[in-house]
Each structure stands twice: as C-alpha cells, then as structure tokens.
Design a protein around this motif. Structure first.
Motif, short mmCIF file in Angstrom:
data_model
loop_
_atom_site.label_atom_id
_atom_site.label_comp_id
_atom_site.label_asym_id
_atom_site.label_seq_id
_atom_site.Cartn_x
_atom_site.Cartn_y
_atom_site.Cartn_z
N LEU A 20 0.92 -1.29 0.14
CA LEU A 20 -0.17 -0.09 0.02
C LEU A 20 0.91 1.42 0.03
O LEU A 20 0.56 2.33 -0.82
N HIS A 21 1.86 1.26 0.47
CA HIS A 21 3.02 2.22 0.93
C HIS A 21 3.38 2.72 -0.57
O HIS A 21 3.53 3.79 -1.06
N LYS A 22 3.98 1.76 -1.37
CA LYS A 22 4.52 1.60 -2.46
C LYS A 22 3.48 2.36 -3.59
O LYS A 22 3.79 3.32 -4.56
N LYS A 23 2.33 1.80 -3.63
CA LYS A 23 1.31 2.30 -4.32
C LYS A 23 0.97 3.65 -4.16
O LYS A 23 0.69 4.32 -5.14
N ALA A 24 0.81 4.10 -2.79
CA ALA A 24 0.44 5.36 -2.47
C ALA A 24 1.65 6.40 -2.93
O ALA A 24 1.28 7.52 -3.38
N LYS A 25 2.80 5.93 -2.86
CA LYS A 25 3.91 6.83 -3.38
C LYS A 25 3.87 7.11 -4.85
O LYS A 25 4.12 8.26 -5.48
N GLU A 26 3.50 6.20 -5.43
CA GLU A 26 3.52 5.98 -6.82
C GLU A 26 2.14 7.06 -7.40
O GLU A 26 2.11 7.88 -8.37
N LEU A 76 1.66 11.16 -9.16
CA LEU A 76 0.82 11.57 -10.32
C LEU A 76 -0.03 12.95 -9.97
O LEU A 76 -0.24 13.38 -10.75
N GLU A 77 -0.30 12.97 -8.62
CA GLU A 77 -0.78 14.13 -8.09
C GLU A 77 0.03 15.17 -8.06
O GLU A 77 -0.46 16.59 -7.91
N ASN A 78 1.47 15.09 -8.06
CA ASN A 78 2.20 16.11 -7.94
C ASN A 78 2.15 16.89 -6.34
O ASN A 78 2.14 17.85 -6.32
N LYS A 79 1.85 15.92 -5.40
CA LYS A 79 1.71 16.22 -4.10
C LYS A 79 2.42 15.45 -3.43
O LYS A 79 2.88 14.25 -3.72
N SER A 80 2.49 15.73 -1.98
CA SER A 80 3.54 14.66 -1.05
C SER A 80 2.24 13.76 -0.45
O SER A 80 1.15 13.97 -0.43
N LEU A 81 2.99 12.70 0.11
CA LEU A 81 2.08 11.75 0.66
C LEU A 81 1.25 12.39 2.05
O LEU A 81 0.13 12.07 2.39
N ASN A 82 2.35 13.31 2.41
CA ASN A 82 1.69 13.86 3.67
C ASN A 82 0.31 14.83 3.47
O ASN A 82 -0.67 14.80 4.17
N GLU A 83 0.40 15.42 2.21
CA GLU A 83 -0.55 16.15 1.63
C GLU A 83 -1.93 15.49 1.43
O GLU A 83 -3.23 15.86 1.75
N ILE A 135 -2.70 12.47 2.69
CA ILE A 135 -3.26 11.86 3.96
C ILE A 135 -4.03 12.84 4.56
O ILE A 135 -5.02 12.77 5.24
N THR A 136 -3.49 14.30 4.62
CA THR A 136 -4.19 15.16 5.27
C THR A 136 -5.55 15.55 4.80
O THR A 136 -6.63 15.72 5.51
N GLU A 137 -5.66 15.67 3.38
CA GLU A 137 -6.77 15.76 2.81
C GLU A 137 -7.75 14.77 2.85
O GLU A 137 -9.08 14.73 3.21
N LEU A 138 -7.21 13.41 2.94
CA LEU A 138 -8.06 12.25 3.23
C LEU A 138 -8.79 12.31 4.57
O LEU A 138 -9.85 12.07 4.85
N LEU A 139 -7.70 12.61 5.64
CA LEU A 139 -8.37 12.87 7.06
C LEU A 139 -9.40 13.93 7.14
O LEU A 139 -10.34 13.92 7.89
N LYS A 140 -9.15 15.06 6.60
CA LYS A 140 -10.28 16.14 6.58
C LYS A 140 -11.36 15.79 5.92
O LYS A 140 -12.38 16.17 6.49
N ASP A 141 -11.43 15.16 4.66
CA ASP A 141 -12.70 14.91 4.27
C ASP A 141 -13.48 13.67 4.81
O ASP A 141 -14.69 13.89 5.25
N TRP A 142 -12.50 12.61 5.52
CA TRP A 142 -13.17 11.74 6.39
C TRP A 142 -14.05 12.36 7.50
O TRP A 142 -15.11 12.17 8.00
N SER A 143 -13.25 13.27 8.21
CA SER A 143 -13.72 13.88 9.48
C SER A 143 -14.99 14.63 9.12
O SER A 143 -15.92 14.61 9.97
N LYS A 144 -14.74 15.29 8.01
CA LYS A 144 -16.14 16.09 7.69
C LYS A 144 -17.37 15.41 7.17
O LYS A 144 -18.38 15.61 7.85
N LYS A 145 -17.04 14.13 6.73
CA LYS A 145 -18.19 13.34 6.45
C LYS A 145 -18.89 12.69 7.66
O LYS A 145 -19.78 12.36 7.89
N LYS A 146 -17.86 12.28 8.64
CA LYS A 146 -18.14 11.78 9.92
C LYS A 146 -19.20 12.71 10.64
O LYS A 146 -20.08 12.62 11.28
#
Length: 82
Positions: A15-21, A25-32, A34-45
C-alpha cells in the motif's frame, strides 16, 4: 511548521509503494494526500453525526426549537404572532 503534529502509521508495504506512485501523479506529497483524506473523512463523519442527531429529534423538539428561535429573532411579544 507550526500548528502540526506528527503521526506514525503502520501500513502494508504494498500500500505504501502504491501510495507513493499515486502521489507522484498528483504532484503532491504523501503528507498532503493523507491530510486531505483525513479532512474529508472527518467532515463526512461530522455531517453524518449531525444528520443522525437531527433525525432523532421529535416533532415537539423541532417545534420547541422553532419557537425559541422566534423569541430570539422577534422578541417575546411578537413570537406568538408569527
């Protein structure tokens, strides 16, 4: 960077290798990402929690809240006229 916290997450190597790939493609960092995903997840919750709370309100709860809002907006004298 201020107002941040560090987080260590254990994930499968594949999963880590796939995420890095994918982040390349998004021209973003893994940190960015994950932060976006956590924001979206917490907003939906949060939205689901609010929806569930409002769904549990009975008609009398809604009427009480409506009348309370009328009192705040129009004052005690005018609230019964609306």
């Amino acid at each position: 960077m201020k107002n941040t916290a560090s987080l260590t997450v254990r994930i499968p190597i594949t999963l880590h290798k796939k995420a890095k790939e994918m982040v390349k493609l998004e021209n973003k960092s893994l940190n960015e990402i994950i932060t976006e995903l956590l924001k979206d997840w917490s907003k939906k919750k949060e939205e689901k929690m609010l929806y569930d709370a409002f769904s549990k309100a009975s008609d009398s709860d809604v009427e009480y809240a409506f009348n309370a809002q009328k009192e705040v907006v129009f004052g005690n004298e005018n609230s019964k006229k609306v």
